[in-house]
Design a protein around this motif. Structure first.
Motif, PDB file in Angstrom:
ATOM      1  N   LEU A  83      10.982 -17.679  31.796  1.00  0.00           N
ATOM      2  CA  LEU A  83      10.641 -17.503  32.765  1.00  0.00           C
ATOM      3  C   LEU A  83      10.385 -15.966  32.403  1.00  0.00           C
ATOM      4  N   PHE A  84       9.604 -15.337  33.465  1.00  0.00           N
ATOM      5  CA  PHE A  84       8.784 -13.767  33.323  1.00  0.00           C
ATOM      6  C   PHE A  84       8.652 -13.765  31.793  1.00  0.00           C
ATOM      7  N   GLY A  85       8.237 -14.607  31.487  1.00  0.00           N
ATOM      8  CA  GLY A  85       8.297 -14.072  29.467  1.00  0.00           C
ATOM      9  C   GLY A  85       9.222 -14.209  28.578  1.00  0.00           C
ATOM     10  N   ILE A  86      10.177 -14.368  29.315  1.00  0.00           N
ATOM     11  CA  ILE A  86      11.460 -15.193  28.046  1.00  0.00           C
ATOM     12  C   ILE A  86      11.692 -16.353  28.414  1.00  0.00           C
ATOM     13  N   THR A 124      -1.072  -7.283  35.558  1.00  0.00           N
ATOM     14  CA  THR A 124       0.504  -8.353  36.025  1.00  0.00           C
ATOM     15  C   THR A 124       0.826  -9.530  35.223  1.00  0.00           C
ATOM     16  N   ASN A 125       0.519  -9.770  34.384  1.00  0.00           N
ATOM     17  CA  ASN A 125       1.745 -10.419  33.750  1.00  0.00           C
ATOM     18  C   ASN A 125       1.718 -10.074  32.486  1.00  0.00           C
ATOM     19  N   PRO A 126       2.940  -9.107  32.201  1.00  0.00           N
ATOM     20  CA  PRO A 126       2.995  -8.004  30.969  1.00  0.00           C
ATOM     21  C   PRO A 126       3.646  -9.299  30.214  1.00  0.00           C
ATOM     22  N   VAL A 127       3.357  -8.883  29.397  1.00  0.00           N
ATOM     23  CA  VAL A 127       3.912  -9.416  27.675  1.00  0.00           C
ATOM     24  C   VAL A 127       4.751  -8.527  26.906  1.00  0.00           C
ATOM     25  N   LEU A 128       5.851  -8.339  26.412  1.00  0.00           N
ATOM     26  CA  LEU A 128       6.861  -8.322  25.669  1.00  0.00           C
ATOM     27  C   LEU A 128       6.881  -7.746  24.942  1.00  0.00           C
ATOM     28  N   PRO A 129       7.254  -7.098  23.887  1.00  0.00           N
ATOM     29  CA  PRO A 129       6.785  -7.352  22.405  1.00  0.00           C
ATOM     30  C   PRO A 129       7.510  -8.526  21.848  1.00  0.00           C
ATOM     31  N   ARG A 169      10.042 -14.021  22.901  1.00  0.00           N
ATOM     32  CA  ARG A 169       8.981 -13.828  24.150  1.00  0.00           C
ATOM     33  C   ARG A 169       8.140 -15.444  24.147  1.00  0.00           C
ATOM     34  N   SER A 170       7.725 -14.823  25.176  1.00  0.00           N
ATOM     35  CA  SER A 170       6.795 -16.331  24.947  1.00  0.00           C
ATOM     36  C   SER A 170       5.392 -15.219  26.500  1.00  0.00           C
ATOM     37  N   ASP A 171       4.908 -16.334  26.726  1.00  0.00           N
ATOM     38  CA  ASP A 171       4.326 -15.674  28.245  1.00  0.00           C
ATOM     39  C   ASP A 171       4.591 -16.105  29.026  1.00  0.00           C
ATOM     40  N   TRP A 172       4.549 -14.744  30.188  1.00  0.00           N
ATOM     41  CA  TRP A 172       4.721 -14.077  31.790  1.00  0.00           C
ATOM     42  C   TRP A 172       4.504 -15.465  32.358  1.00  0.00           C
ATOM     43  N   GLN A 182       6.736  -5.613  13.901  1.00  0.00           N
ATOM     44  CA  GLN A 182       5.489  -4.736  13.432  1.00  0.00           C
ATOM     45  C   GLN A 182       5.530  -4.421  11.627  1.00  0.00           C
ATOM     46  N   GLY A 183       4.304  -4.489  11.334  1.00  0.00           N
ATOM     47  CA  GLY A 183       3.852  -3.520  10.247  1.00  0.00           C
ATOM     48  C   GLY A 183       2.795  -3.752   9.012  1.00  0.00           C
TER      49      GLY A 183
END
Ligand SMILES: [Zn+2]
Length: 425
Positions: A223-226, A8-13, A239-242, A97-98
């Protein structure tokens, strides 16, 4: 508020984007940020050499591994690769990422055994000099799967803000870790130790810049992870936490806007070339000046050169003369005067050191040049310098002879700038 990634707490790349407030801001700050970020990385590893802490942890490209290992070797340190990561900085998100980014630890040989075997990110926190309070805060946030602890840093803060890592995405930071709050005393102590290392190794100027940027006013919201981070110079989105509701905080501060064309006042089409030429000039001058010298730049533009010189030599007094009224206004208060060099008002300041380009004298009438040379004769040290544009007309020795100084001791010769000291014979 639970911010761990769950269904329920989506996290962006991971992502970070930034934009400058204007082209002038970009032209002025962008190269300075890069310089500051590089200086910080250098000071991080020098802090191990200086015994400020037992280890430094850095992310490097595989192509940088050899330089890192050799750097350590020549200083009696070891480089231990610990793991791979897709991130460029400890908490930054500037790279995709890599596995081509390698995490390395700079350590003294006697402490090598404490690094390996590698049992996860937390076990060398103490060696890295991270304060216990910040390590606890880290475990409570990042350790539990969060991707950002900026808001927790803020909510843990009481009173005035001293230290923060809000510009870490740009490589601008004063400590290598995430402080538990904006007034964590132990983090402030580590910051001071790193600043002393910076000063000792000639990065004082870059650290002053970092402090200036840290002092800017900032508005942070999420807000909402941004996250949106807005300062007068640039806006960062990352990005941040949702979180379900808008969270925000503001930090007061002071921002000095770069003046459009400030580099043009000093005769340059862009700030980068100006800084490079000034840097070369500064490095050949800073150790040649007597203690507490009164230094005057004849044709000083907006005084930037001497202001930078004073960052390296805080003991000196600076001033200058220029015919450009706007440039002198930008130089600010103090010994910055509008006027012609040959009017010789500057002699009342009794300078110990004068900087001047020979071109200033060859442009004058022979009588004025004679008068100016007469005034310069009583100055203990006269440095002549020429930038690239005039060096096309001849080398500095040639230009100096034309200006009536047949004897100079050359200090620096580069395509961007040449510097020499006038001698009697
Ligand atoms: Zn702390």
């Amino acid at each position: 508020m639970a911010t761990t990634q769950t269904p329920t707490n989506p996290v962006l790349p991971d992502f970070t984007r930034w934009q400058w407030a204007s082209m002038d801001e970009r032209a002025w700050w962008s190269p300075l940020f890069m310089e500051a970020a590089n200086a910080f990385k250098e000071v991080e590893r020098l802090s191990v050499l200086e015994g400020v802490r037992e280890a430094a942890w850095q992310n490097v490209n595989t192509s940088e591994l050899i330089e890192a290992t050799q750097w350590a070797h020549y200083r009696g340190l070891l480089v231990v690769p610990t793991n791979t990561t897709g991130q460029a900085g400890s908490y930054s998100a500037q790279q995709s990422q890599g596995t081509d980014i390698v995490r390395i630890v700079y350590v003294r040989p006697e402490n090598y055994a404490k690094v390996l075997p590698w049992v996860g990110d937390h076990h060398i926190g103490e060696m890295l000099g991270f304060p216990p309070c910040c390590r606890v805060a880290f475990r409570e946030t990042w350790g539990k799967g969060q991707v950002d602890s900026t808001h927790e840093q803020f909510t843990n803060t009481t009173g005035l803000t001293y230290i923060h890592t809000l510009f870490r995405w740009m490589g601008i930071r004063t400590v290598p870790h995430m402080p538990c709050s904006h007034n964590c005393e132990q983090s402030i102590a580590l910051e001071k130790s790193l600043q002393m290392v910076a000063q000792k190794y000639g990065y004082g100027e870059q650290f002053r810049l970092i402090n200036e940027v840290q002092g800017w006013p900032v508005k942070w919201s999420r807000l909402f992870g941004i996250v949106e981070l807005v300062s007068p110079a640039l806006k960062i989105t990352t990005r941040s936490d949702w979180t379900p509701t808008l969270q925000k905080f503001e930090k007061a501060g002071r921002y000095i806007k770069p003046i459009a064309g400030i580099w043009e006042e000093n005769g340059y089409s862009n700030p980068e070339t100006m800084r490079e030429a000034h840097s070369t000039l500064l490095y050949s001058l800073k150790d040649s000046l007597p203690q507490n010298a009164r230094v005057v730049d004849l044709g000083c533009g907006n005084g930037l050169l001497l202001k930078r010189l004073r960052m390296h030599r805080p003991d000196i007094t600076i001033g200058g003369v220029d015919i450009n009224k706007t440039a002198i206004e930008h130089a600010g208060l103090g010994r910055w005067k509008v006027g012609k060099i040959q009017e010789c008002q500057w002699t009342t300041w009794k300078p110990d050191v004068v900087l001047v380009t020979p071109g200033r004298l060859t442009e004058m009438t022979p009588e004025d040049a004679e008068l100016t040379r007469g005034a310069l004769a009583s100055v203990p040290q006269v440095f002549l310098y020429s930038y690239a544009d005039t060096l096309t007309k001849g080398n500095l020795e040639h230009l100096a002879t034309q200006a009536g100084f047949p004897h100079i001791q050359m200090l620096t010769k580069t395509p961007l700038v040449s510097v020499g000291l006038v001698t009697k014979d």
